[in-house]
Write a protein that holds these residues in place. Structure first.
Motif, PDB file in Angstrom:
ATOM      1  N   ILE B   3     -19.560 -81.143  33.756  1.00  0.00           N
ATOM      2  CA  ILE B   3     -18.461 -81.426  34.685  1.00  0.00           C
ATOM      3  C   ILE B   3     -18.964 -82.311  35.810  1.00  0.00           C
ATOM      4  O   ILE B   3     -20.013 -82.050  36.399  1.00  0.00           O
ATOM      5  CB  ILE B   3     -17.871 -80.143  35.280  1.00  0.00           C
ATOM      6  CG1 ILE B   3     -17.396 -79.243  34.143  1.00  0.00           C
ATOM      7  CG2 ILE B   3     -16.707 -80.472  36.189  1.00  0.00           C
ATOM      8  CD1 ILE B   3     -16.731 -78.010  34.620  1.00  0.00           C
ATOM      9  N   THR B   4     -18.210 -83.350  36.102  1.00  0.00           N
ATOM     10  CA  THR B   4     -18.633 -84.268  37.147  1.00  0.00           C
ATOM     11  C   THR B   4     -18.290 -83.688  38.510  1.00  0.00           C
ATOM     12  O   THR B   4     -17.493 -82.749  38.630  1.00  0.00           O
ATOM     13  CB  THR B   4     -17.926 -85.622  37.003  1.00  0.00           C
ATOM     14  OG1 THR B   4     -16.526 -85.390  37.113  1.00  0.00           O
ATOM     15  CG2 THR B   4     -18.226 -86.245  35.663  1.00  0.00           C
ATOM     16  N   ARG B   6     -16.576 -85.101  40.800  1.00  0.00           N
ATOM     17  CA  ARG B   6     -15.164 -85.283  41.097  1.00  0.00           C
ATOM     18  C   ARG B   6     -14.348 -84.248  40.346  1.00  0.00           C
ATOM     19  O   ARG B   6     -13.385 -83.695  40.874  1.00  0.00           O
ATOM     20  CB  ARG B   6     -14.711 -86.686  40.706  1.00  0.00           C
ATOM     21  CG  ARG B   6     -13.316 -86.957  41.164  1.00  0.00           C
ATOM     22  CD  ARG B   6     -12.878 -88.348  40.820  1.00  0.00           C
ATOM     23  NE  ARG B   6     -12.821 -88.537  39.383  1.00  0.00           N
ATOM     24  CZ  ARG B   6     -12.162 -89.513  38.801  1.00  0.00           C
ATOM     25  NH1 ARG B   6     -11.541 -90.402  39.538  1.00  0.00           N
ATOM     26  NH2 ARG B   6     -12.147 -89.638  37.506  1.00  0.00           N
ATOM     27  N   THR B  21      -7.986 -80.641  28.204  1.00  0.00           N
ATOM     28  CA  THR B  21      -7.811 -81.874  27.440  1.00  0.00           C
ATOM     29  C   THR B  21      -8.223 -83.102  28.237  1.00  0.00           C
ATOM     30  O   THR B  21      -8.263 -84.191  27.715  1.00  0.00           O
ATOM     31  CB  THR B  21      -6.354 -82.045  27.015  1.00  0.00           C
ATOM     32  OG1 THR B  21      -5.561 -82.054  28.196  1.00  0.00           O
ATOM     33  CG2 THR B  21      -5.920 -80.940  26.102  1.00  0.00           C
ATOM     34  N   SER B  22      -8.528 -82.939  29.520  1.00  0.00           N
ATOM     35  CA  SER B  22      -8.813 -84.123  30.308  1.00  0.00           C
ATOM     36  C   SER B  22     -10.313 -84.384  30.378  1.00  0.00           C
ATOM     37  O   SER B  22     -11.068 -83.602  30.941  1.00  0.00           O
ATOM     38  CB  SER B  22      -8.257 -83.949  31.714  1.00  0.00           C
ATOM     39  OG  SER B  22      -8.600 -85.065  32.467  1.00  0.00           O
ATOM     40  N   SER B  23     -10.708 -85.499  29.822  1.00  0.00           N
ATOM     41  CA  SER B  23     -12.121 -85.838  29.919  1.00  0.00           C
ATOM     42  C   SER B  23     -12.425 -86.478  31.267  1.00  0.00           C
ATOM     43  O   SER B  23     -13.555 -86.849  31.531  1.00  0.00           O
ATOM     44  CB  SER B  23     -12.507 -86.780  28.784  1.00  0.00           C
ATOM     45  OG  SER B  23     -11.719 -87.928  28.848  1.00  0.00           O
ATOM     46  N   SER B  24     -11.391 -86.594  32.110  1.00  0.00           N
ATOM     47  CA  SER B  24     -11.617 -87.223  33.409  1.00  0.00           C
ATOM     48  C   SER B  24     -12.413 -86.326  34.340  1.00  0.00           C
ATOM     49  O   SER B  24     -12.863 -86.775  35.384  1.00  0.00           O
ATOM     50  CB  SER B  24     -10.278 -87.554  34.051  1.00  0.00           C
ATOM     51  OG  SER B  24      -9.528 -86.377  34.141  1.00  0.00           O
ATOM     52  N   ILE B  25     -12.569 -85.054  34.011  1.00  0.00           N
ATOM     53  CA  ILE B  25     -13.356 -84.206  34.895  1.00  0.00           C
ATOM     54  C   ILE B  25     -14.762 -84.011  34.343  1.00  0.00           C
ATOM     55  O   ILE B  25     -15.545 -83.240  34.872  1.00  0.00           O
ATOM     56  CB  ILE B  25     -12.676 -82.837  35.119  1.00  0.00           C
ATOM     57  CG1 ILE B  25     -12.398 -82.152  33.777  1.00  0.00           C
ATOM     58  CG2 ILE B  25     -11.405 -82.998  35.898  1.00  0.00           C
ATOM     59  CD1 ILE B  25     -11.940 -80.716  33.929  1.00  0.00           C
ATOM     60  N   CYS B 112     -21.540 -87.914  31.504  1.00  0.00           N
ATOM     61  CA  CYS B 112     -20.871 -89.090  32.076  1.00  0.00           C
ATOM     62  C   CYS B 112     -20.128 -89.877  31.008  1.00  0.00           C
ATOM     63  O   CYS B 112     -19.195 -90.609  31.293  1.00  0.00           O
ATOM     64  CB  CYS B 112     -21.862 -89.982  32.806  1.00  0.00           C
ATOM     65  SG  CYS B 112     -23.010 -90.840  31.723  1.00  0.00           S
TER      66      CYS B 112
END
Lengths: 832, 135
Positions: B3-4, B6, B21-25, B112
């Motif tokens: 987990i990043t 952000r 489902t969100s790879s944005s985190i 990342c």
């Protein structure tokens, strides 16, 4: 969850540490009647020293401000009054003397757009002032690239490059003019006569010390300027450095024939090898350059030495070898031009058979035909020209090359003049003769007896004798015409010079879809590329006629001159990577619209996050190239990039603005086009509810999913993002980045079970009359305000735009597709 | 640690559900060895050294991959030209840049996704992380 948490003071802001900031509270000459200024002042007084004036921009007010400025006690100044735009103009004189104020816009963003609810409006004004005091963003301008080399590298010795180079030397710059071929003059010098003037295309404008308005390339003394270095047979290998100080590696092939050549031509008579250009030997001359008259085609020369033995002045030296050189320049100009489309584009029209040629080949045949005409012969009786051959055709070249219609008219008129009994037919779809004096060519062709047939054939067939048969649908006469010409001439399109893609890679500039160099802005910066300090002119950015090329060459010379002479680009301070948080992934490197980020090996002594065990990579931002749009900071997965408007400042402002508001609507807008629309909309006094709270960003690309989620956490009933017109982001990719972040936020919020509408708008100053209504409509939809929707519907009915009933549905997840509707009645579309 | 930073900040601000489902985190890396051609781009892009180019090349692993993949096609070609069955690992000289076994260490991965974004063979997938939320 602490939605009602009071924002903490941001004590880290330079200039106000320890001191109370000073708030200049402006009543705007009593035009903000719905704000209780006593209450506002009392509130601001808790965290700052309040100085009130009824009219700060008046004579007396400005005098007071000047006194405060001169007293300079290092305290942060916050001006609470009109919008940034308005204040910037009003206080321009003081700003130019060094005044720096944080603007808290309580007029266009508050008082003027709200109704008479004094309590609600005053509370909003209090939030705005508090946010500005606690989290100031007004940063000092910094200067990027204050020192620049005076020299210019011009790539391409065609008409565009040569003229720009000559003009730049006259402006006092040293110019390195690089040409891949051995001769200057480019295509224009080789194609015979050109339109619209019907003379040869090898002249350049003269300088003051020559008579006449123009002279041939080989006679024009402008090219003999001492500061103009001509590099023939030279290519650009690599570019290092930064805008204003590039180091360019060049590679020059030898000319073999030295300057001792007296142009006797004896060598050509003994050369045994044919050159790659038709009709020439391996050692050949070109008449149009003059400074070098003869060269050797290194691709075909067998190095037999026959020419060197024949030469009476020993001007042929085979011992020369390629050389490499590095030049230091401040700016680079790409003028690489265009070439006719490759044969694959026109093979469907029979190209390759006897009796089918292109316009370029016809122009090469014309001098011989002129001789035939003088002898009374006619080489062809019936000629058919086919326009748009392989262009405006999605299979080959989708675009219009703009010149082919004029070339066909020029050649057709010429043929009819030389051979009055020749039948010349032009098959066309549309004749595009837009330009000064261009339509005269169409009229001249009609007068000369050229036949025009509207319609282009899908193919060219051949009969038993190998003669072309053109079966074409005559659209005007609504019948099929069958033509049996002796010669078919194809008007092919123009494509970029074959080396353009490689060169673009070396220069770091983007290309358009069709392979031409992309210009920085479709409307305002036609001679700048996407890389700072790299310029473009002429047909390298799209096919152009000579008149346009000449205009652009002069324009780009001035642009380059301005660039090299300017004090540097002013702007907000560059973003900075925190090495202790950067893990060295490639997100910022990929997303920076200006190529300001480099991934370097992490230095031994640099800080590193504990998770990074080895040295690894580290992102570094070039402060001279960075334009502080914030796209990298918004996308950094590790929050490792500090923008001058940091995450803490945005979150702090959000907290201050939404504090104590029930169901606020949060709007983020960029300070460019959307800022203009909102500030002008405020002056238009188009009302919207007080619960709408706006936050200005440098570019919408600064918005991160984190900020949207934070707004929702603080209780926002809806969030809208307002940026520039579609695909017109001032920082190129900010709107795309914002759309991506919005999508991420929507996804996360949906998974967390929070149904909050998030909209993205594309605004510009023409939306000033509708922006208020748009905000009102978003508010009504987001808060499910049925009465508000009905009122809006009545209003729109009165305007006469929309008649469908509104449905308060959550907005669809797709971003606004296509150009936003500008009509007054199209408001509902705006929300999508 | 998929987990990043952000991602963590965002999760702090959301009610305790499990967004997956969100790879944005952040993301978890899944490698598809049968697609990998061993070019080493992931190792070059990896900021933490989780992916590294090995010094050897496992020919048997290559021969064992299904023939309908890129790597399998390579293996099939190799099988045709090989005179005898290859045994064990093959040392790859340092200057040869492709056809190596990529060593991937999930412990060092930062999540990342740089390898997945840059893999020319499409052999690396960035998946949404499994988030353990404790309320």
């Amino acid at each position: 969850m602490s939605a009602t948490r009071r924002p903490a003071r941001n004590d880290n802001v330079a200039g106000c540490a320890g001191d109370r900031p000073r708030v200049l509270l402006c009543e705007c000459a009593g035009t903000m009647a719905n704000v209780d200024f006593d209450r506002l002042a009392a509130h601001a007084d808790e965290i700052a020293e309040v100085v009130r004036d009824a009219h700060w921009c008046g004579r007396e007010g400005q005098a007071r401000l000047l006194e405060l400025m001169e007293a300079d006690d290092g305290r942060q100044l916050v001006f609470a009054g009109c919008s940034n735009d308005f204040a910037a103009r009003r206080f321009q004189r003081l700003t130019s003397r060094g005044l720096r104020m944080e603007i808290a816009d309580i007029r266009e963003n508050c008082s003027w757009v709200h109704g008479g609810d004094v309590d609600a409006v005053t509370r909003k004004a209090m939030g705005i002032v508090e946010a500005a005091i606690g989290f100031p963003t007004a940063t000092e301008d910094v200067l990027a690239h204050s020192t620049r080399e005076g020299a210019v590298l011009v790539i391409g010795g065609g008409v565009a490059g040569t003229q720009a180079a000559a003009e730049l030397t006259q402006m006092g710059h040293r110019v390195e003019l690089v040409e891949r071929r051995p001769f200057l003059g480019g295509r224009a010098a080789r194609i015979g006569t050109v339109f619209p003037t019907n003379d040869c295309g090898q002249c350049l404008p003269t300088t003051d010390d020559q008579t006449g308005v123009r002279k041939c390339v080989h006679r024009n003394e402008a090219l003999d300027h001492g500061d103009l270095h001509i590099w023939r047979r030279t290519t650009v290998q690599a570019v290092e450095g930064r805008p204003g100080a590039f180091e360019v590696a060049l590679r020059r092939l030898p000319n073999i024939v030295t300057e001792a050549c007296v142009n006797c031509g004896a060598c050509e008579t003994v050369c045994p090898e044919p050159a790659s250009e038709p009709g020439k030997r391996s050692i050949f001359h070109e008449y149009y350059d003059g400074r070098v008259v003869r060269t050797i085609d290194l691709d075909t020369c067998s190095f037999c030495g026959a020419c060197a033995e024949t030469c009476p002045v020993e001007a042929i030296d085979f011992t020369q070898s390629p050389e490499r050189a590095t030049v230091r320049v401040g700016a680079i100009l790409a003028a690489t031009g265009c070439v006719p489309a490759p044969r694959e584009h026109v093979e469907y029209l029979g190209y390759g058979h006897d009796g089918v040629v292109t316009q370029v080949e016809l122009s090469e045949m014309l001098p011989a035909w002129e001789e035939q005409a003088a002898l009374g012969h006619m080489p062809a009786h019936d000629v058919v020209m086919i326009q748009c051959a392989g262009s405006r055709d999605l299979r080959f070249l989708p675009s219009c090359s703009r010149l082919c219609c004029m070339i066909a008219l020029k050649h057709a008129t010429r043929l009819r003049t030389l051979f009055p009994s020749m039948k010349v037919t032009i098959c066309y779809l549309e004749l595009r003769t837009a330009g000064i004096g261009y339509e005269n060519w169409f009229r001249a062709a009609r007068r000369a007896g050229v036949e025009f047939l509207r319609g282009t054939p899908p193919e060219v067939q051949f009969d038993g004798d190998g003669r072309p048969v053109v079966e074409v649908e005559d659209v005007t006469a609504a019948r099929t015409a069958v033509l049996r010409p002796d010669l078919v001439v194809l008007s092919t399109g123009l494509v970029p010079a074959p080396e353009t893609a490689d060169l673009a890679h070396v220069l770091g500039v983007d290309l358009q879809e069709d392979g031409f160099i992309e210009i920085l802005d479709g409307k305002n910066r036609a001679t700048e590329t996407t890389a700072e300090g790299v310029f473009v002119c002429g047909s390298a950015a799209g096919p152009k006629a000579l008149i346009e090329v000449s205009t652009e060459a002069s324009a780009v010379a001035s642009e380059v001159h301005n660039f090299l002479g300017s004090a540097g680009r002013r702007g907000a301070p560059a973003s900075v990577v925190d090495a202790a948080a950067c893990v060295g992934c490639d997100v910022c490197f990929d997303i920076c619209p200006f190529g300001a980020v480099a991934l370097v090996e992490r230095p031994q002594d640099a800080a590193r996050p504990t998770a990074v065990k080895d040295g690894g990579k580290l992102a570094v931002i070039d402060a001279g190239v960075c334009r502080a749009c914030g796209v990298c900071a918004a996308n950094c997965p590790e929050l490792a990039i500090a923008h001058n408007q940091g995450d803490a400042a945005i979150q702090g402002r959000l907290a201050a603005l939404t504090h104590g508001v029930e169901n606020p609507i949060v709007g983020f807008f960029c300070k460019e086009c959307a800022g203009a629309a909102i500030s002008l909309g405020g002056q238009h006094r188009d009302r919207y509810p007080e619960t709408v709270r706006l936050i200005e960003l440098p570019c919408l690309g600064r918005i991160s999913a984190l900020h949207i989620v934070e707004a929702v956490r603080l209780g926002a009933a809806g969030v809208f993002l307002a940026g520039c017109a579609e695909n017109r982001c001032h920082y190129r990719t900010g709107d795309a980045s914002a759309a991506e972040q919005r999508r991420v936020a929507e996804e996360l919020l949906a998974e967390a079970g929070l149904d909050v509408p998030i909209a993205q708008w594309h605004l510009c100053a023409v939306d000033r009359l509708s922006v208020g209504r748009r905000i009102r409509m978003f508010h009504a939809l987001a808060t499910h305000d049925q009465a508000g929707l009905e009122e809006l519907e009545r209003e729109l009915e009165w305007i006469g735009g929309h008649h469908e009933p509104y449905v308060a549905a959550s907005p669809p997840a797709v971003p606004c597709g296509g150009p936003p509707a500008r009509a007054e009645g199209g408001c509902r579309d705006h929300l999508r | 640690m998929p987990i990043t930073n952000r991602g963590r900040e965002i999760l702090d601000r959301l009610p305790p559900t499990q967004p997956r489902t969100s790879s944005s985190i952040g993301c978890e890396i899944e490698r598809h060895e049968e697609l990998c051609v061993g070019c080493g781009t992931c190792a070059k892009k990896c900021p933490s050294g989780a992916s590294q180019r090995g010094d050897t090349f496992d020919v048997q692993q290559l021969l064992g991959t299904p023939a309908d993949s890129r790597r399998g096609a390579l293996g099939a070609a190799l099988r045709r030209i090989a005179r005898r069955d290859p045994v064990g690992l093959v040392e790859v000289p340092p200057r040869v840049t492709i056809y190596r076994t990529i060593l991937y260490d999930a412990e060092r991965c930062l999540g990342c996704g740089a390898c997945a974004r840059n893999c020319p063979a499409g052999a690396i997938e960035a998946l949404a992380p499994h988030v353990e939320v404790t309320s």
